[in-house]
Design a protein around this motif. Sequence first.
Motif, PDB file in Angstrom:
ATOM      1  N   SER A 134       0.932  -1.183  -0.001  1.00 36.50           N
ATOM      2  CA  SER A 134       0.029  -0.175   0.018  1.00 36.50           C
ATOM      3  C   SER A 134       0.637   1.114  -0.083  1.00 36.50           C
ATOM      4  O   SER A 134       2.110   1.312   0.377  1.00 36.50           O
ATOM      5  CB  SER A 134      -0.924   0.089   1.233  1.00 36.50           C
ATOM      6  N   LYS A 165      -2.796  -2.769   4.212  1.00 36.19           N
ATOM      7  CA  LYS A 165      -3.366  -2.252   3.116  1.00 36.19           C
ATOM      8  C   LYS A 165      -4.443  -0.837   3.344  1.00 36.19           C
ATOM      9  O   LYS A 165      -4.075   0.045   2.674  1.00 36.19           O
ATOM     10  CB  LYS A 165      -4.099  -3.211   2.176  1.00 36.19           C
ATOM     11  N   ASN A 166      -5.128  -1.086   4.400  1.00 37.55           N
ATOM     12  CA  ASN A 166      -6.047   0.230   4.856  1.00 37.55           C
ATOM     13  C   ASN A 166      -5.556   0.701   6.085  1.00 37.55           C
ATOM     14  O   ASN A 166      -5.181   0.053   7.019  1.00 37.55           O
ATOM     15  CB  ASN A 166      -7.300  -0.749   5.079  1.00 37.55           C
TER      16      ASN A 166
END
Length: 294
Positions: A134, A165-166
Amino acid sequence: MPLQSLARHRRTAAVVTAAALLLALSACASGSATSTSASVPATASSGLPSSHVHGLSVNAETGQILLATHEGLFDISTNTAVKIGATNDLMGFTPTMEEGVFYASGHPGQGSSLPSPLGLIKTTDGGRTWDQLSRQGESDFHALTMTKSGIVGHDGTMRTSADGKNWKTVPVGFAPAVLAGNPYSETVLATTREGVQRSVDGGNTWTLNSAAPLIQFAAFASATDAVGIAPDGAVYISPDAGATWKNTGRIEGGAQALAASEGSEGSPWIWAATPDGLVVSTDGGATFRPADAA
């Protein structure tokens, strides 16, 4: 004692975390990049393969010692440093609970196909290849660490992520030089110009520990035992995850990176990359000696 024999003298087989960035107080879609490993002579001045060491990781089970540097990742478990993977400037670097799994960030170097900045990247093969998770082209996490619930990083903004990722943005009024966490705990320490900031919820909220000494580098030896090095080389240990600290000794010449693991009788083992090479203490920081003589 040879470095390969460290595991026989440890009570724990956990991978040791190491937060290790040069202090701001005084200094300054998925893909992978591949490269073959190569032996690199250690520098004559320090015995280390690079003069810019950003991270240090020690695996207490296997005795493997890794340096994350301006010139890439190196295995220095023996007297000959072995470069692993592509040349990336690994400004942020942190191990996980799994052997051979690391997260990193920084900038691509010569021969690397990764974007700039790297964002968060992950390796599952000890650094030979890296996957882009990311924030590629967006984030250079100079401070990076693992907790029980996920990842904490600072790229100018404090961020936390459960999956890499988030990301969640965490408003803070400080810029950490080092983030120190442990995969078995939610406690995170941040070294800052104002002192040690402490989080007990995986980096989501922070409190300044006004009673703590001014610490330049920090690392966890276990979920509760922490180690710190001050700008003047004073060594501190904390038995309660950074709540209280005790001065135990001093390291000469300054440090560039720090790692720690559980020891006997409450004295953690401490490794430090210094201008003169890698040193280790087996008595909680009271004395240090070259790591290859341990």
